[in-house]
Design a protein around this motif. Structure first.
Motif, PDB file in Angstrom:
ATOM      1  N   SER A   1      -7.817   4.144  -2.867  1.00  0.00           N
ATOM      2  CA  SER A   1      -8.803   4.476  -1.541  1.00  0.00           C
ATOM      3  C   SER A   1      -8.244   5.878  -1.049  1.00  0.00           C
ATOM      4  O   SER A   1      -6.925   6.136  -1.019  1.00  0.00           O
ATOM      5  N   ASN A   2      -8.923   6.247  -0.059  1.00  0.00           N
ATOM      6  CA  ASN A   2      -8.496   7.341   0.770  1.00  0.00           C
ATOM      7  C   ASN A   2      -7.953   6.569   1.995  1.00  0.00           C
ATOM      8  O   ASN A   2      -8.376   5.379   2.226  1.00  0.00           O
ATOM      9  N   ASN A   3      -7.006   7.185   2.713  1.00  0.00           N
ATOM     10  CA  ASN A   3      -6.397   6.519   3.700  1.00  0.00           C
ATOM     11  C   ASN A   3      -7.075   5.937   4.643  1.00  0.00           C
ATOM     12  O   ASN A   3      -6.984   4.787   5.258  1.00  0.00           O
ATOM     13  N   THR A   4      -8.443   6.559   4.930  1.00  0.00           N
ATOM     14  CA  THR A   4      -9.106   5.813   6.161  1.00  0.00           C
ATOM     15  C   THR A   4      -9.715   4.617   5.782  1.00  0.00           C
ATOM     16  O   THR A   4     -10.376   3.989   6.625  1.00  0.00           O
ATOM     17  N   GLN A   5     -10.058   4.309   4.301  1.00  0.00           N
ATOM     18  CA  GLN A   5     -10.864   3.364   3.748  1.00  0.00           C
ATOM     19  C   GLN A   5      -9.760   2.213   3.360  1.00  0.00           C
ATOM     20  O   GLN A   5     -10.459   0.865   3.223  1.00  0.00           O
ATOM     21  N   MET A   6      -8.410   2.341   3.489  1.00  0.00           N
ATOM     22  CA  MET A   6      -7.630   1.343   2.999  1.00  0.00           C
ATOM     23  C   MET A   6      -7.617   0.090   3.629  1.00  0.00           C
ATOM     24  O   MET A   6      -7.890  -1.061   2.982  1.00  0.00           O
ATOM     25  N   ALA A   7      -8.039  -0.031   4.880  1.00  0.00           N
ATOM     26  CA  ALA A   7      -8.060  -1.199   5.612  1.00  0.00           C
ATOM     27  C   ALA A   7      -9.092  -2.030   5.348  1.00  0.00           C
ATOM     28  O   ALA A   7      -8.886  -3.257   4.721  1.00  0.00           O
ATOM     29  N   ASN A   8     -10.381  -1.613   5.054  1.00  0.00           N
ATOM     30  CA  ASN A   8     -11.229  -2.320   4.436  1.00  0.00           C
ATOM     31  C   ASN A   8     -11.381  -2.784   2.984  1.00  0.00           C
ATOM     32  O   ASN A   8     -11.666  -3.721   2.423  1.00  0.00           O
TER      33      ASN A   8
ATOM     34  N   CYS B   1       0.899  -1.110  -0.086  1.00  0.00           N
ATOM     35  CA  CYS B   1      -0.161  -0.090   0.071  1.00  0.00           C
ATOM     36  C   CYS B   1       0.910   1.277   0.024  1.00  0.00           C
ATOM     37  O   CYS B   1       1.870   1.332   0.840  1.00  0.00           O
ATOM     38  N   PHE B   2       0.597   2.100  -0.787  1.00  0.00           N
ATOM     39  CA  PHE B   2       1.654   3.488  -1.019  1.00  0.00           C
ATOM     40  C   PHE B   2       0.660   4.696  -1.578  1.00  0.00           C
ATOM     41  O   PHE B   2      -0.510   4.289  -2.277  1.00  0.00           O
ATOM     42  N   PHE B   3       1.028   5.791  -1.069  1.00  0.00           N
ATOM     43  CA  PHE B   3       0.386   7.045  -1.643  1.00  0.00           C
ATOM     44  C   PHE B   3       0.872   7.144  -3.159  1.00  0.00           C
ATOM     45  O   PHE B   3       1.910   6.840  -3.359  1.00  0.00           O
ATOM     46  N   VAL B   4      -0.190   7.458  -3.803  1.00  0.00           N
ATOM     47  CA  VAL B   4       0.037   7.943  -5.196  1.00  0.00           C
ATOM     48  C   VAL B   4       0.085   9.287  -5.383  1.00  0.00           C
ATOM     49  O   VAL B   4      -0.650  10.109  -5.048  1.00  0.00           O
ATOM     50  N   PRO B   5       1.163   9.921  -5.904  1.00  0.00           N
ATOM     51  CA  PRO B   5       1.445  11.382  -6.099  1.00  0.00           C
ATOM     52  C   PRO B   5       0.757  12.201  -7.239  1.00  0.00           C
ATOM     53  O   PRO B   5       1.225  12.725  -8.118  1.00  0.00           O
ATOM     54  N   ILE B   6      -0.624  11.645  -7.303  1.00  0.00           N
ATOM     55  CA  ILE B   6      -1.435  12.285  -8.306  1.00  0.00           C
ATOM     56  C   ILE B   6      -2.897  12.530  -7.513  1.00  0.00           C
ATOM     57  O   ILE B   6      -3.505  11.871  -7.176  1.00  0.00           O
TER      58      ILE B   6
ATOM     59  N   GLY C   1     -14.799  15.978  -3.613  1.00  0.00           N
ATOM     60  CA  GLY C   1     -15.202  16.777  -2.319  1.00  0.00           C
ATOM     61  C   GLY C   1     -14.415  18.174  -2.268  1.00  0.00           C
ATOM     62  O   GLY C   1     -14.325  18.807  -3.285  1.00  0.00           O
ATOM     63  N   GLU C   2     -14.249  18.746  -0.986  1.00  0.00           N
ATOM     64  CA  GLU C   2     -13.913  19.878  -1.057  1.00  0.00           C
ATOM     65  C   GLU C   2     -12.465  20.037  -1.350  1.00  0.00           C
ATOM     66  O   GLU C   2     -12.085  21.289  -1.544  1.00  0.00           O
ATOM     67  N   ARG C   3     -11.573  19.339  -0.880  1.00  0.00           N
ATOM     68  CA  ARG C   3     -10.096  19.464  -1.050  1.00  0.00           C
ATOM     69  C   ARG C   3      -9.598  18.241  -1.937  1.00  0.00           C
ATOM     70  O   ARG C   3      -9.943  17.200  -1.710  1.00  0.00           O
ATOM     71  N   PRO C   4      -8.691  18.510  -2.873  1.00  0.00           N
ATOM     72  CA  PRO C   4      -7.760  17.293  -3.468  1.00  0.00           C
ATOM     73  C   PRO C   4      -7.133  16.732  -2.275  1.00  0.00           C
ATOM     74  O   PRO C   4      -6.893  17.225  -1.417  1.00  0.00           O
ATOM     75  N   PHE C   5      -7.335  15.452  -2.691  1.00  0.00           N
ATOM     76  CA  PHE C   5      -6.259  14.649  -1.738  1.00  0.00           C
ATOM     77  C   PHE C   5      -5.392  13.463  -2.504  1.00  0.00           C
ATOM     78  O   PHE C   5      -5.540  13.136  -4.001  1.00  0.00           O
TER      79      PHE C   5
END
Length: 133
Positions: free
Chosen positions: A59-66, A24-29, A34-38
């Protein structure tokens, strides 16, 4: 969670084989929802011997586990195959999958080397013009 338990019951009849590399890793794109890009987080599950991507997702970071747990179970059910070994470079992968790993008991290794997954990851990020190396 009930869906995951049902998946586990159905998938337990699968056979054990192969090594799956998971990261699992952050994608730099940035994603503009919603209100702000992530920056989304991506998971990859790659077969070590073939280098084939078995499952992937954003996924967003909070949903990654599920999201990773659901994808992992769906892959086992679809392939009717449980990996003999799981290789991951980050402990968070084991945290996300801990209940599933207890159910299936594959050999699990924390390693700095994920040869097949790193090749896929590098190619994917190069394709999008955001190579990490």
């Amino acid at each position: 969670m009930d869906d995951q338990r049902a998946y586990v019951r159905r998938a337990k009849s699968g056979k054990f084989a192969g090594i799956w590399e998971i990261d699992c890793f952050f994608v730099p794109i940035p994603v503009d929802e919603g209100e702000r890009p992530f920056f989304p987080k991506m998971f990859l599950i790659v077969d070590q011997s073939s280098g084939q991507i078995l499952k992937h997702g954003l996924s967003n970071n909070t949903q990654m586990a599920n999201d990773l747990a659901d994808a992992f179970l769906a892959l086992i059910e679809q392939a009717k195959l449980v990996p003999g070994e799981i290789w991951a470079a980050k402990e968070e992968v084991y945290v996300y999958l801990r209940q599933i790993l207890r159910a299936f008991e594959p050999q699990a290794y924390l390693t700095d080397e994920l040869p097949a997954l790193e090749d896929v990851k590098d190619s994917m990020l190069d394709y999008f013009g955001v190579g990490m190396r």
